[in-house]
Structures are given as structure tokens and as C-alpha cells.
Design an enzyme around this catalytic site. Sequence first.
Site, PDB file in Angstrom:
ATOM      1  N   PHE A   1       0.850  -1.185   0.000  1.00 24.92           N
ATOM      2  CA  PHE A   1       0.000   0.000   0.000  1.00 24.92           C
ATOM      3  C   PHE A   1       0.887   1.237   0.000  1.00 24.92           C
ATOM      4  O   PHE A   1       1.702   1.435   0.899  1.00 24.92           O
ATOM      5  CB  PHE A   1      -0.913  -0.006   1.228  1.00 24.92           C
ATOM      6  CG  PHE A   1      -1.907   1.113   1.264  1.00 24.92           C
ATOM      7  CD1 PHE A   1      -2.892   1.224   0.288  1.00 24.92           C
ATOM      8  CD2 PHE A   1      -1.868   2.068   2.254  1.00 24.92           C
ATOM      9  CE1 PHE A   1      -3.821   2.252   0.316  1.00 24.92           C
ATOM     10  CE2 PHE A   1      -2.795   3.103   2.295  1.00 24.92           C
ATOM     11  CZ  PHE A   1      -3.772   3.195   1.318  1.00 24.92           C
ATOM     12  N   CYS A   2       0.741   2.070  -1.026  1.00 25.75           N
ATOM     13  CA  CYS A   2       1.659   3.185  -1.259  1.00 25.75           C
ATOM     14  C   CYS A   2       1.831   4.076  -0.042  1.00 25.75           C
ATOM     15  O   CYS A   2       2.954   4.425   0.325  1.00 25.75           O
ATOM     16  CB  CYS A   2       1.162   4.023  -2.443  1.00 25.75           C
ATOM     17  SG  CYS A   2       2.096   5.551  -2.725  1.00 25.75           S
ATOM     18  N   PHE A   3       0.738   4.465   0.592  1.00 18.90           N
ATOM     19  CA  PHE A   3       0.818   5.476   1.643  1.00 18.90           C
ATOM     20  C   PHE A   3       1.473   4.962   2.923  1.00 18.90           C
ATOM     21  O   PHE A   3       1.826   5.751   3.795  1.00 18.90           O
ATOM     22  CB  PHE A   3      -0.582   6.003   1.981  1.00 18.90           C
ATOM     23  CG  PHE A   3      -1.202   6.827   0.891  1.00 18.90           C
ATOM     24  CD1 PHE A   3      -0.468   7.257  -0.202  1.00 18.90           C
ATOM     25  CD2 PHE A   3      -2.541   7.169   0.952  1.00 18.90           C
ATOM     26  CE1 PHE A   3      -1.044   8.008  -1.210  1.00 18.90           C
ATOM     27  CE2 PHE A   3      -3.129   7.923  -0.047  1.00 18.90           C
ATOM     28  CZ  PHE A   3      -2.376   8.337  -1.130  1.00 18.90           C
TER      29      PHE A   3
ATOM     30  N   LYS B   1       3.284  10.359   6.880  1.00 17.88           N
ATOM     31  CA  LYS B   1       3.366  10.545   5.438  1.00 17.88           C
ATOM     32  C   LYS B   1       2.045  11.107   4.912  1.00 17.88           C
ATOM     33  O   LYS B   1       0.962  10.699   5.340  1.00 17.88           O
ATOM     34  CB  LYS B   1       3.662   9.216   4.741  1.00 17.88           C
ATOM     35  CG  LYS B   1       3.758   9.326   3.214  1.00 17.88           C
ATOM     36  CD  LYS B   1       4.143   8.000   2.592  1.00 17.88           C
ATOM     37  CE  LYS B   1       4.094   8.079   1.072  1.00 17.88           C
ATOM     38  NZ  LYS B   1       4.521   6.835   0.412  1.00 17.88           N
TER      39      LYS B   1
END
Length: 263
Positions: A142-144, A158
Site C-alpha cells: 500500500f503506497c501510503f 506521510k
Amino acid sequence: MKPWRFIYSGLCDPYTNMAIDEAILLNYSSGRVLPTLRIYGWNPPAFSIGYSQKAEEVLDLERCKKEGVLFVRRITGGGIIFHHLEVTYSLTCFKQEINAFGSVKDGFKIICSFLLNTYKKLGLIPHFAIDIKPPALGKSPFCFSSYEDYDIMVGGKKIGGNAQKRKRDLIFQHGSIPLELKTDIFMPYLRNKIDGLEEKVCSLTEALGREVIFEELADTIKKSFKETFSIDLIEQGLIPEEEKLALKLKKEKYATDDWNLKR
């Protein structure tokens, strides 16, 4: 420095969004259009997965299909993102158009400086992750919930995510800034659950302690981009060649299982 084109696309479905971005990239690389900054959103909400990810490994595909949740593969790398209440930007240029010389990492630092300034304009105190050295988040699909050196942190969390594709001197970058993060909406569709996400990431509304609407953030991004790079932005639409290509890419690529599943 030559002027840039600015495109405000509003809200589009996921296949259209990715098709427009690639149509701009291909027409720019052919010399038909100016370097371009585009701002857009997503309707309906949808997942995008990184180019190298396997959809079946990160998403519960059966549940997505049953409940009509869409997903699309990006041409850039990185992790899966749920695009919902957010503003997304994309930029297409040659590196000399934005003085993004040096390594890919150097380019990220230069390009993402306009995002730092966006957050500052809104009253936040942002930092690149490398500058504050927060505790390692580890790798995540998951990018975040994982970060690179030039991801942006606010209050130790972030905010947003960015991905880039390069071919020699050609740069394509897009990124997502969440206005709100409603984890209860998208978490059920992920193959692997993410613990403690709220402690790792934040939305703009959370960081500012007030509601931020799409138009406010879009306008702040536009102003920050102009000021950061001393660039004139000319508001224009897609040229006919881009419109035609975007429709073709949507139908024959981004809305197909061959692209989204069989990689």
C-alpha cells in the site's frame, strides 16, 4: 523557460484518468504539445495498482467484482492506492523543462519541491522523509504506508504519494494528495490488512484540522507550481489527437483484463 500547459480535468473514471495521462505523455514526446501539468480527481472512487504489482496479490478481486469496485494498473511503479477524496496531479516534460537534472532521486527532490510549497501555503510544516529520518515503516504493497527519501511528511506522518516514469530525458510523474482518508471504505478490499495505518499516514484535513475542498487544494497546487519553478501556465484542453488517443487507450488498454490482470 518555455510556458507550460495547464489542464484541469475535474473528476473522471479510473480508466479515463490513466488513458488521458498516457495520451498526454505520447503526444508530448512527439512534440505536439507543451509540457503539461494536469489536475484531476476520481469518480467513481477506485484503486490504482503499480505497474509491477499483481492485482490478485493485493486485492480481493472477487469482492471487488461483486461490489462493483474498480481498479486500474498505472504505467508507473509503487504500491496500490485507493483514490477517493483526493486531488491528483500529473506532469509531463523533458528534464530541462523543470531543471530536474541528475539522478532519478535528484529529480524527485526537485519536482516534489512544489508539493512542499503547496503544504506551506496551506499553513503546514512539511519535510522530506530523508530530512527528518522517521522510524522505518518497512515495505508495504500500500503506497501510503511506506516511504522513500523524498516522500513528504507532516507531523511525523506521510501525506500523499508520488510515482515517476522516465525514458532518457522524458519525465512523467503523478501523485495523490488525500483530502480525507476513510480507511474503513477501502480496507475490506485489500488482500492483506494493514495495521496501524492511522499512525503512519495522514490526510490534509487531519493535518490542518479543518475541511479542505477539492477546488482549494487544486488552486493551491497550481499557484505553488508556478511560483516554485517560475513557470507560466497556459490553461488549455486536450488537443484532438490526445482526445482520440485517450479514447482508444481507455477502450483497448486501461479498461481491459489483459492490462489490469495479465501482467
